[in-house]
Scaffold this active site. Structure first.
Site, PDB file in Angstrom:
ATOM      1  N   GLY A 106       0.695  -1.163  -0.094  1.00 20.92           N
ATOM      2  CA  GLY A 106       0.052   0.228  -0.165  1.00 20.92           C
ATOM      3  C   GLY A 106       0.720   1.254  -0.005  1.00 20.92           C
ATOM      4  O   GLY A 106       1.979   1.291   0.180  1.00 20.92           O
ATOM      5  N   HIS A 107       0.115   2.462  -0.048  1.00 22.38           N
ATOM      6  CA  HIS A 107       0.856   3.761  -0.343  1.00 22.38           C
ATOM      7  C   HIS A 107       1.663   3.990   0.989  1.00 22.38           C
ATOM      8  O   HIS A 107       1.232   3.856   2.217  1.00 22.38           O
ATOM      9  CB  HIS A 107      -0.164   4.782  -0.721  1.00 22.38           C
ATOM     10  CG  HIS A 107      -1.392   4.930   0.159  1.00 22.38           C
ATOM     11  ND1 HIS A 107      -2.382   6.034   0.160  1.00 22.38           N
ATOM     12  CD2 HIS A 107      -1.654   4.458   1.634  1.00 22.38           C
ATOM     13  CE1 HIS A 107      -3.367   5.797   1.065  1.00 22.38           C
ATOM     14  NE2 HIS A 107      -2.657   4.782   1.804  1.00 22.38           N
ATOM     15  N   ASN A 108       2.914   4.830   0.714  1.00 19.72           N
ATOM     16  CA  ASN A 108       3.640   5.081   1.760  1.00 19.72           C
ATOM     17  C   ASN A 108       4.161   3.968   2.784  1.00 19.72           C
ATOM     18  O   ASN A 108       4.665   4.201   3.753  1.00 19.72           O
ATOM     19  CB  ASN A 108       2.944   6.317   2.692  1.00 19.72           C
ATOM     20  CG  ASN A 108       2.603   7.398   1.873  1.00 19.72           C
ATOM     21  OD1 ASN A 108       1.568   7.694   1.502  1.00 19.72           O
ATOM     22  ND2 ASN A 108       3.752   8.306   1.699  1.00 19.72           N
TER      23      ASN A 108
END
Length: 343
Positions: A243-245
């Site tokens: 997922g993001h980050n």
């Protein structure tokens, strides 16, 4: 990747792998195979007692094994304290990966402001976006897409039909396998006053270090504000979701079908076995050298290196959480019960 036809003597293999050998130094080795499949010209390895029967029956020309297992093999050997690692290194000498000629295929589409090094190769129907850079020795496979503002480092390979969305930087000697998508929008939404989902713009990118492998069908989302980061030497199997980050530490290993929720931090030299999930009410951080066994759910941060396992049957969330907390007290309850029984 294909098998390469080679002929190496036992003595030459020992020198290449920096191992001690016993047997005829001129014994020829022309291939590599598992113990049960090996023929009289093959190199094989013995790494586990579960293969003892296969070792006794093998026709292999040479077997890599531990010094303490030497008596199990009546024939030429290479001696290693870590036979599987020695086999991994040996396997590189029996593989052949075709290296396409440098240049851009006539059917490829390269944006006017893209920079493709003359020593790079761009395959048929590939697309290179604006301000993208492709370094010397890099290979962009047929039908691959390199988005705007991307960078592909020296001697990296973007396999056919892989996608780098905009602002994805790939380091040196990486491989992104077919069907992988790196830099898609992160899954960021929040409900508005009417209960409808409002998208959160995903404005970050993805930064991938050197010597990284990304498996087929794996997805790595771009950051919401900052970047998603994959450290040096990370190996990611097929069909994983990051997922993001997320921040994945150097030399960690992520096996197939692992799902990692956004903003998770994974330390260095961690191993996430197949099908495990990482995510909880708050961002999760795993310290260095954590091993998570297959199908385990990690919902809280881990601050101590070690091996972690666990899975429970589903239940309504509140009930499941209460039972999970009680389960962690089982050892204390057991000790109290034993004390009561003695009294």
């Amino acid at each position: 990747m294909r098998r390469r036809q080679v002929e190496l003597s036992l003595q030459m293999l020992a020198a290449i792998l920096d191992l001690r050998y016993e047997g005829d130094p001129e014994r020829p080795v022309t291939g590599i195979a598992a113990l049960k499949d090996a023929g009289p010209g093959d190199l094989s390895h013995y790494s586990s007692r579960s293969y003892l029967e296969a070792l006794g029956a093998t026709a292999a020309a040479v077997v890599i094994l531990r010094p303490q297992d030497r008596a199990l093999r009546d024939g030429p050997v290479l001696l290693s304290d870590n036979p599987y690692l020695a086999y991994a290194r040996a396997s590189q000498h029996f593989s052949e990966q075709s290296a396409p000629d440098p240049g851009v295929h006539p059917s490829a589409v390269v944006a006017a402001r893209a920079e493709v090094d003359s020593a790079a190769s761009v395959g048929a129907l590939a697309v290179i976006g604006e301000r993208a850079t492709v370094a010397a020795g890099a290979v962009i496979g047929a039908g691959a897409c390199i988005g705007d503002d991307c960078a592909v480092g020296p001697h990296s390979r973007i396999q056919p039909r892989a996608v780098l969305d905009s602002d994805v930087h790939v380091g040196a000697r990486c491989i992104v396998h077919s069907g992988a998508v790196v830099g898609a929008e992160g899954f960021g939404y929040t409900p508005d006053e009417r209960g409808q989902w409002q998208a959160i713009a995903q404005l970050g990118g993805v930064r991938i270090g050197d010597d990284v492998s990304i498996g087929a069908g794996t997805c790595i989302d771009r950051g919401a504000l900052g970047d998603t980061r994959i450290g040096d030497g990370v190996k990611i199997d097929n069909l994983c979701q990051i997922g993001h980050n997320c921040d994945i530490g150097d030399h960690s290993l992520i096996c197939g079908c692992v799902g990692i929720v956004g903003s998770t931090t994974i330390g260095r030299h961690c191993v996430l076995a197949g099908g495990c999930g990482i995510g909880g009410d708050q961002p999760v951080t795993l310290c260095d050298q954590v091993v998570v066994s297959a199908m385990t759910l990690i919902s809280q941060s881990i601050a101590k290196p070690g091996v972690y396992s666990g899975a429970t049957l589903h239940a309504p969330h509140g009930e499941w959480k209460r039972n999970a907390l009680r389960a962690r007290q089982l050892d204390t309850m057991h000790q109290r019960l034993r004390k009561l029984e003695r009294e």
